[in-house]
Design an enzyme around this catalytic site. Structure first.
Site, PDB file in Angstrom:
ATOM      1  N   ALA A  67      -6.229  34.113  19.033  1.00 55.27           N
ATOM      2  CA  ALA A  67      -6.072  35.523  18.673  1.00 55.27           C
ATOM      3  C   ALA A  67      -6.833  35.810  17.385  1.00 55.27           C
ATOM      4  CB  ALA A  67      -4.596  35.856  18.499  1.00 55.27           C
ATOM      5  N   LEU A 113       4.099  26.403  31.248  1.00 54.54           N
ATOM      6  CA  LEU A 113       4.575  25.055  31.570  1.00 54.54           C
ATOM      7  C   LEU A 113       3.916  24.512  32.832  1.00 54.54           C
ATOM      8  CD1 LEU A 113       8.362  25.101  30.577  1.00 54.54           C
ATOM      9  CD2 LEU A 113       6.435  24.052  29.376  1.00 54.54           C
ATOM     10  N   PRO A 170      -5.970  31.041  24.425  1.00 51.84           N
ATOM     11  CA  PRO A 170      -5.985  31.125  22.958  1.00 51.84           C
ATOM     12  C   PRO A 170      -4.745  30.453  22.381  1.00 51.84           C
ATOM     13  CG  PRO A 170      -6.269  33.286  23.989  1.00 51.84           C
ATOM     14  CD  PRO A 170      -5.846  32.361  25.060  1.00 51.84           C
ATOM     15  N   CYS A 180      -3.202  29.916  18.489  1.00 49.20           N
ATOM     16  CA  CYS A 180      -3.362  30.149  17.056  1.00 49.20           C
ATOM     17  C   CYS A 180      -3.248  28.847  16.282  1.00 49.20           C
ATOM     18  CB  CYS A 180      -2.306  31.137  16.570  1.00 49.20           C
ATOM     19  SG  CYS A 180      -2.568  32.817  17.177  1.00 49.20           S
ATOM     20  N   ARG A 188      -5.024  39.986  28.338  1.00 44.85           N
ATOM     21  CA  ARG A 188      -3.829  39.123  28.352  1.00 44.85           C
ATOM     22  C   ARG A 188      -2.618  40.044  28.349  1.00 44.85           C
ATOM     23  NH1 ARG A 188      -2.780  33.669  26.450  1.00 44.85           N
ATOM     24  NH2 ARG A 188      -0.808  33.059  27.428  1.00 44.85           N
ATOM     25  N   TYR A 214       2.654  41.891  20.461  1.00 39.22           N
ATOM     26  CA  TYR A 214       1.713  42.405  19.488  1.00 39.22           C
ATOM     27  C   TYR A 214       1.353  43.860  19.812  1.00 39.22           C
ATOM     28  CZ  TYR A 214       1.796  37.531  18.190  1.00 39.22           C
ATOM     29  OH  TYR A 214       2.232  36.286  17.810  1.00 39.22           O
TER      30      TYR A 214
END
Length: 370
Positions: A57, A301, A23, A25, A230, A182
């Protein structure tokens, strides 16, 4: 044979390869509703040849948005807007699609990144945020409202309702967002969870609400429907959430039928110290994988085909997430397949783009013309 381009299963769903688009954003929704930007963005990624595309998200209630421009799935209008995008994409792509259901907690009501990303006060168009405890994310921010029993029940039901909407839209997989500082991550971390009831304190209590949300979503869907999580495996702050606690959480999720774990890190504290080197989060995925049979997605990465191949072939993880790298190179899976001697799905409109020395890149394609 390339390990990266072998199939893998998430519950009942089999992916053609092990490249996952995580995901990302876009901050381009209007009142929670997807826009034409999402058609362009997701449509391009759905033609990339990856094994799975995860929608950004997606907030389960309006105050759960990171920013006022976040995607949501809390109403008939937001469901219809997402359905319109999915319908268009599925005319031309058979790639499985997942959605990440999320609640931003105390990191909600923020500016978009290109506007600074700071908390927006209610008097400036923001809203009061909620969290496990009345502990602000930043030193100069207003503290969030600590959730009471009614708030916890409301949010749990919001996750269930959004999951049912996603299932009705024909989305193949649901990922619950318990990472990046979150709301569900805020419950897990002792840095943000200072509660003294059954949802705070020791590890079992801090895991309670995220596990309740997972259980409620899983129970609302068909038994074989894949639901994954996640996870931030480390807060990168002394005394915070870490990989050992993450491993305990992973075992609890596995017992509950979790289909996969998507292993990231950080986000709960501005004091985090993250060593940004290639594959810097892969070690967390490998550590957790040693203690669970759930498929594990590694991120962080991962930019080169050979690097991704090594992660999968050596057993560090079962899949790799290519996020910002695929924004930079939307045909990353094509180029990885070419480098590794594999084949990859591509739309027939693009078959003629195969390099002369890679005529098998798109499988058994037959190109005519006059």
């Amino acid at each position: 044979m390339s390990a990266l381009f072998t199939p893998v299963s998430l519950g009942k769903l089999t992916l053609k390869n092990r490249i996952i688009i995580p995901p990302m954003c876009q901050y381009s929704a209007v009142d929670g509703k997807m826009t034409d930007w999402h058609l362009i963005h997701l449509g391009a990624l759905a033609l990339s040849g990856a094994g799975l595309l995860i929608i950004e998200a997606t907030a389960v209630e309006p105050i759960g948005r990171i920013s006022p421009a976040d995607v949501g799935l809390w109403s008939d209008d937001t469901e219809a807007a997402m359905g319109k995008i999915l319908s268009a994409i599925r005319q031309y792509s058979t790639m499985p699609i997942a959605v990440q259901l999320a609640h931003a907690g105390r990191k909600a009501s923020s500016q978009t990144p290109w506007d600074g990303g700071q908390l927006i006060a209610p008097e400036h168009g923001g809203w009061e945020t909620v969290a496990p405890s009345a502990v602000a994310h930043g030193a100069h921010e207003a503290p969030p409202l600590a959730l009471d029993a009614a708030g916890l029940a409301r949010i749990k039901q919001a996750f269930v309702d959004a999951a049912l909407r996603a299932h009705r839209l024909g989305i193949d997989v649901i990922e619950l967002h318990a990472a990046h500082g979150y709301l569900l991550h805020e419950f897990l971390s002792p840095l943000s969870n200072k509660r003294e009831d059954d949802y705070g304190g020791n590890l079992a209590h801090r895991m309670r609400f995220p596990l309740e949300v997972f259980d409620a979503v899983k129970a609302a869907l068909p038994d074989d429907y894949p639901v994954g999580v996640r996870l931030s495996a480390s807060d990168w702050v002394e005394g915070g959430w870490d990989v050992e606690q993450s491993t305990v959480f992973a075992k609890e999720l596995e017992q509950r039928g979790c289909a996969f774990l998507h292993v990231s890190s950080g986000g709960v504290s501005p004091l985090q110290q993250i060593p940004l080197v290639p594959g810097y989060q892969v070690g967390f995925a490998e550590h957790i994988k040693q203690s669970t049979t759930m498929p594990i997605i590694a991120v962080g990465l991962i930019t080169e085909a050979e690097q991704a191949e090594h992660i999968v072939a050596s057993g560090q993880a079962d899949m790799v997430g290519i996020a910002r790298g695929i924004l930079y190179d939307p045909h990353w899976p094509w180029h990885a397949a070419a480098a590794l001697g594999a084949t990859v799905d591509a739309p027939k409109q693009y078959w003629r783009s195969q390099p002369r020395d890679q005529k098998a890149l798109f499988g058994e394609t037959k190109i005519g013309g006059r």
